[in-house]
Design an enzyme around this catalytic site. Structure first.
Site, PDB file in Angstrom:
ATOM      1  N   GLY A 182      30.971  37.457  23.940  1.00  0.00           N
ATOM      2  CA  GLY A 182      30.081  38.595  24.051  1.00  0.00           C
ATOM      3  C   GLY A 182      30.748  39.823  24.617  1.00  0.00           C
ATOM      4  N   GLY A 215      35.159  36.231  19.339  1.00  0.00           N
ATOM      5  CA  GLY A 215      35.385  36.502  17.921  1.00  0.00           C
ATOM      6  C   GLY A 215      35.611  37.990  17.737  1.00  0.00           C
ATOM      7  CB  CYS A 262      20.838  48.946  -7.213  1.00  0.00           C
ATOM      8  SG  CYS A 262      19.337  49.713  -7.853  1.00  0.00           S
TER       9      CYS A 262
END
Length: 410
Positions: free
Chosen positions: A227, A270, A337
């Site tokens: 974190g 990470g 789109c």
């Protein structure tokens, strides 16, 4: 990313040259940045028996995993597939912590057969695990400390409404299950999610988990998850890793003394390791002027970088082709789109059709969240290592899109 000789570059390799060689869109990673982030974390906790388990879900390219293994990291995986990729990259099963969520018990059994370290985050699976293995297979238990970290609610995992972890309010239930099935618990795990702004959140979590740890006599490690917050824009407050290392390291040392022996301190970063290393390079397809906005339409979209659309995440954007041009205001959008906007009302050096833009902080949860939406190809990946740009994933083609489809007679 450095500005050298009026050109943005990584380790002296010009980004425009990477685009010419490998095309766009393309993910580019800086190996030196990944290594330095890991080294910084290791140094901050050098006084402890620390192990860094890279959270593979952030970026699972084999070459990134091999780089981190070479630098001394272990691995944290959330699926059996990530575990197989990790082992292919050279990680031993015992170096891999397997922390799934809401998977079938069959997958848990497969992980046991592979020899992974098992981390269990709910009572139901823990009961099945105990009934099957008793004390023959040790496990780690993931607890939810009910501490809300900073950042988007979708990436906060320690709050009371989170699906992750066994609530600390269920301690007595947890203890009964462990005693009933004679489960050997060798690790405790806590993770509050991403974007922790200061060390106090970790220290509050430490108080909770240290109290809990005294209930378990066979612990080999305590895992504080991660974190750690990184900067996404100039002036962002980030986690002071050195301060955290001093404060949490001292608290952990005191705990080990009261526990009666030294155990290992684990983290599983990470984003901290790979986010700032990565750039998504895109080409400007069109400049579209409306009565209210000037749009820069690029050859990428939410199919390649989902974070701005999913989390309202901010990513800095630079005009690689014109770094000294007059500053103008643009909204950068994709070719999908959908309303896939990378950034509203951004100040960029003047952009022309054909210019290359670099989207920063694309190393974590960039390629790993890509899709084939609109039947678009996933981009190539390039690693800049030792001053050389090397292709580490080929761009997809039509054969990749169709290879798993099965035509039948209609």
């Amino acid at each position: 990313m450095e500005l050298i000789d009026n050109a943005y570059s990584i380790q002296g390799v010009k980004l425009v040259d990477i685009c010419e060689q490998f095309g766009t869109p393309v993910y580019v990673y800086n190996a030196e940045k990944i290594s330095s982030q890991l080294q910084r974390l290791q140094n901050a906790f050098s006084g402890q028996r620390v192990k860094i388990k890279y959270a593979a879900k952030a970026l699972t390219n084999l070459n990134i995993l091999k780089l981190l293994k070479k630098q001394g990291a272990g691995l944290d995986v959330v699926s059996i597939q990530e575990a197989y990729i990790g082992m292919k990259a050279g990680f031993l099963p015992e170096e891999i912590l397997y922390t799934p969520n809401c998977v079938s018990f069959d997958e848990i059994k497969e992980a046991v057969e592979l020899g992974l370290r098992i981390n269990i985050d709910n009572i139901s699976i823990l009961e099945q695990f105990g009934a099957t293995y008793h004390d023959s297979v040790p496990c780690c238990v993931r607890v939810n400390p009910h501490i809300l970290a900073g950042g988007n609610l979708k990436i906060s995992t320690g709050h009371i409404d989170s699906k992750f972890g066994i609530s600390i309010l269920q301690l007595r239930h947890l203890q009964r299950v462990i005693k009933t099935y004679n489960i050997k618990v060798t690790g405790l795990h806590m993770h509050t999610g991403s974007d922790i702004l200061d060390s106090e959140v970790f220290l509050k979590g430490a108080e909770v988990i240290f109290d809990l740890a005294r209930e378990f006599k066979d612990l080999e490690f305590i895992d504080f998850g991660s974190g750690f917050k990184v900067a996404y824009r100039e002036g962002d407050v980030t986690t002071n890793i050195e301060e955290l290392g001093e404060k949490l390291g001292n608290a952990f040392g005191d705990f080990c003394k009261s526990y009666g022996r030294d155990i290992e301190l684990w983290f599983e970063p990470g984003k901290f390791l790979v986010s700032e290393s990565g750039f998504l390079l895109v080409k400007t397809n069109v400049i579209k002027t409306t009565p209210a906005t000037v749009f820069v339409g690029v050859d990428s979209g939410m199919n390649h970088l989902l974070r701005p659309m999913m989390y309202d995440a901010y990513h800095d954007i630079f005009n690689v082709s014109n770094p000294k041009g007059t500053t103008r205001v643009y909204s950068i959008v994709g070719y999908i789109c959908e309303t896939d906007t990378f950034g509203w009302d951004r100040k960029l050096n003047e952009v022309k059709e054909g210019d290359i833009l670099a989207i920063k902080n694309a190393g974590a949860y960039g390629f790993s969240m890509t899709s084939n939406y609109n039947s678009r190809f996933r981009p190539a990946e390039v690693l800049v290592i030792n001053g050389e740009a090397k292709l580490i994933r080929k761009r997809e083609n039509m054969e990749d899109l169709l290879k798993n489809q099965v035509e039948i007679d209609i």
